[in-house]
Design an enzyme around this catalytic site. Structure first.
Site, PDB file in Angstrom:
ATOM      1  CG  LEU A 202      10.189 -17.013  -3.453  1.00 12.37           C
ATOM      2  CD1 LEU A 202       9.849 -17.009  -1.963  1.00 12.37           C
ATOM      3  CD2 LEU A 202      10.778 -15.638  -3.826  1.00 12.37           C
TER       4      LEU A 202
ATOM      5  CG  ASP B 136      -2.094   0.919   1.088  1.00 11.04           C
ATOM      6  OD1 ASP B 136      -2.305   1.456  -0.017  1.00 11.04           O
ATOM      7  OD2 ASP B 136      -2.807   1.133   2.087  1.00 11.04           O
TER       8      ASP B 136
ATOM      9  CG  HIS C 115      -0.096   1.929  -9.302  1.00  8.43           C
ATOM     10  ND1 HIS C 115      -0.262   1.583  -7.982  1.00  8.43           N
ATOM     11  CD2 HIS C 115      -1.231   2.588  -9.661  1.00  8.43           C
ATOM     12  CE1 HIS C 115      -1.457   2.010  -7.564  1.00  8.43           C
ATOM     13  NE2 HIS C 115      -2.051   2.639  -8.560  1.00  8.43           N
TER      14      HIS C 115
HETATM   15  C1  FPP Z   1      -1.947   0.109  -3.318  1.00  5.20           C
HETATM   16  O1  FPP Z   1      -1.478   1.423  -3.330  1.00  5.20           O
HETATM   17  C2  FPP Z   1      -1.434  -0.629  -4.470  1.00  5.20           C
HETATM   18  C3  FPP Z   1      -2.201  -1.210  -5.438  1.00  5.20           C
HETATM   19  C4  FPP Z   1      -3.671  -1.243  -5.443  1.00  5.20           C
HETATM   20  C5  FPP Z   1      -1.581  -1.887  -6.592  1.00  5.20           C
HETATM   21  C6  FPP Z   1      -0.297  -2.606  -6.303  1.00  5.20           C
HETATM   22  C7  FPP Z   1       0.377  -2.881  -7.570  1.00  5.20           C
HETATM   23  C8  FPP Z   1       1.708  -2.861  -7.744  1.00  5.20           C
HETATM   24  C9  FPP Z   1       2.691  -2.663  -6.663  1.00  5.20           C
HETATM   25  C10 FPP Z   1       2.268  -3.063  -9.107  1.00  5.20           C
HETATM   26  C11 FPP Z   1       1.859  -4.311  -9.805  1.00  5.20           C
HETATM   27  C12 FPP Z   1       2.319  -5.528  -9.160  1.00  5.20           C
HETATM   28  C13 FPP Z   1       2.761  -6.621  -9.808  1.00  5.20           C
HETATM   29  C14 FPP Z   1       3.000  -7.848  -9.020  1.00  5.20           C
HETATM   30  C15 FPP Z   1       3.063  -6.661 -11.245  1.00  5.20           C
HETATM   31  P1  FPP Z   1      -2.549   2.593  -3.415  1.00  5.20           P
HETATM   32  O2  FPP Z   1      -2.742   2.941  -4.843  1.00  5.20           O
HETATM   33  O3  FPP Z   1      -3.777   2.184  -2.682  1.00  5.20           O
HETATM   34  O4  FPP Z   1      -1.802   3.753  -2.652  1.00  5.20           O
HETATM   35  P2  FPP Z   1      -2.496   4.891  -1.758  1.00  5.20           P
HETATM   36  O5  FPP Z   1      -3.090   4.208  -0.575  1.00  5.20           O
HETATM   37  O6  FPP Z   1      -1.334   5.764  -1.406  1.00  5.20           O
HETATM   38  O7  FPP Z   1      -3.508   5.556  -2.628  1.00  5.20           O
END
Ligand code: FPP
Length: 260
Positions: free
Chosen positions: A136, A25, A42
């Site tokens: 892994l 997050d 992201h």
């Molecule tokens: C949460 O941060 C993150 C996500 C909903 C997406 C996570 C995706 C990635 C790290 C990249 C893709 C992963 C792979 C495995 C290819 P948020 O957007 O909720 O952040 P915020 O809380 O600051 O708004």
């Protein structure tokens, strides 16, 4: 290999968690702080994924499960959802060769019927290519929800019962065999970055006895050192699984002697 629920049998415990589950997050806030569009967070998040996968493989973690897209994330603006899908495809295309070369098995869990055919095919090919790797197991939870998992496992048990013509013998063992992560032991350590302290419909059944670790670090900044701190915190926990302190073997875990 079938694993028993932690509520049925006390699992073996080591200083390094066998299975780490992470809610990644804080990507959006990382980007906003830098006056960048949320999606830039992201993109940087994928780099953090790479770093953490490498660190887990080095430290001897056997299973790493990452929450990439929850069943509730469809509620985000359309352009952010499509960006995340594209990022997922690019990451699959680019990284699978490297994962395979490093002995990493890839699994993707979640309601994949919601993804377009191209993504589903890429996932199948990546899983097949890496299926025999043992160093892994990296699981990506995509369109995953803990309640969805419990419901789909229940449905499969019910279907078995209908086919057999009598109510199946329902036990934790038969139930857990139908969960999306039936191939993995329950997570020893759960990490959530980004400062929030909740489970957000992640591995609801599987985290009955998981140690929880929350950090304010935003996911794009989470690196090998941050992972080391989480593991050191885990090594200091006393995992009692319902027993008293006095019933435990003397704890041999020592954060100073950890491999990472
Ligand atoms: C949460 O941060 C993150 C996500 C909903 C997406 C996570 C995706 C990635 C790290 C990249 C893709 C992963 C792979 C495995 C290819 P948020 O957007 O909720 O952040 P915020 O809380 O600051 O708004």
């Amino acid at each position: 290999m079938t694993y028993t629920s932690s509520t049925v049998r006390v699992p073996d415990v080591a200083a390094v968690p066998r299975h780490i589950a992470i809610i990644m997050d804080g990507n959006g806030r990382w980007a906003t702080q830098r006056r960048l569009p949320r999606v830039a967070g992201h993109t940087r998040g994928v780099e953090a994924v790479r770093t953490v996968v490498e660190a887990c493989a080095r430290c001897g973690v056997e299973y790493l499960t990452l929450f990439a897209f929850s069943s509730e994330n469809w509620r985000r603006p359309n352009d952010e959802v499509s960006f995340l899908m594209r990022l997922f495809v690019t990451a699959l295309e680019r990284e699978v060769g490297k994962l395979h070369a490093n002995g990493i098995r890839l699994r993707v869990v979640g309601d994949l019927a919601m993804f377009d055919k191209r993504i589903q095919d890429l996932i199948k090919r990546a899983e097949t290519k890496t299926a025999r790797n043992t160093r892994l197991t990296l699981t990506i939870a995509a369109n995953y929800g803990g309640r969805w998992d419990i419901m789909q496992a229940s449905r499969k048990l019910a279907e078995e019962a209908v086919q057999a013509g009598h109510a199946a013998e329902i036990s934790e063992a038969s139930f857990t065999q139908h969960l999306a992560l039936a191939y993995a032991p329950e997570p020893d350590l759960f990490i959530r970055t980004g400062g929030e302290q909740r489970i957000s419909n992640f591995l609801l059944w599987q985290m009955a006895y998981t140690e929880l670790y929350f950090t304010d670090i935003f996911w794009p900044d989470f690196d090998g050192a941050a992972l080391g701190q989480a593991i050191a915190s885990y090594a200091e926990r006393e995992r009692r699984f319902g027993r008293t302190s006095a019933q435990l073997e003397p704890q041999v875990q020592n954060a100073d002697s950890l491999p990472c």
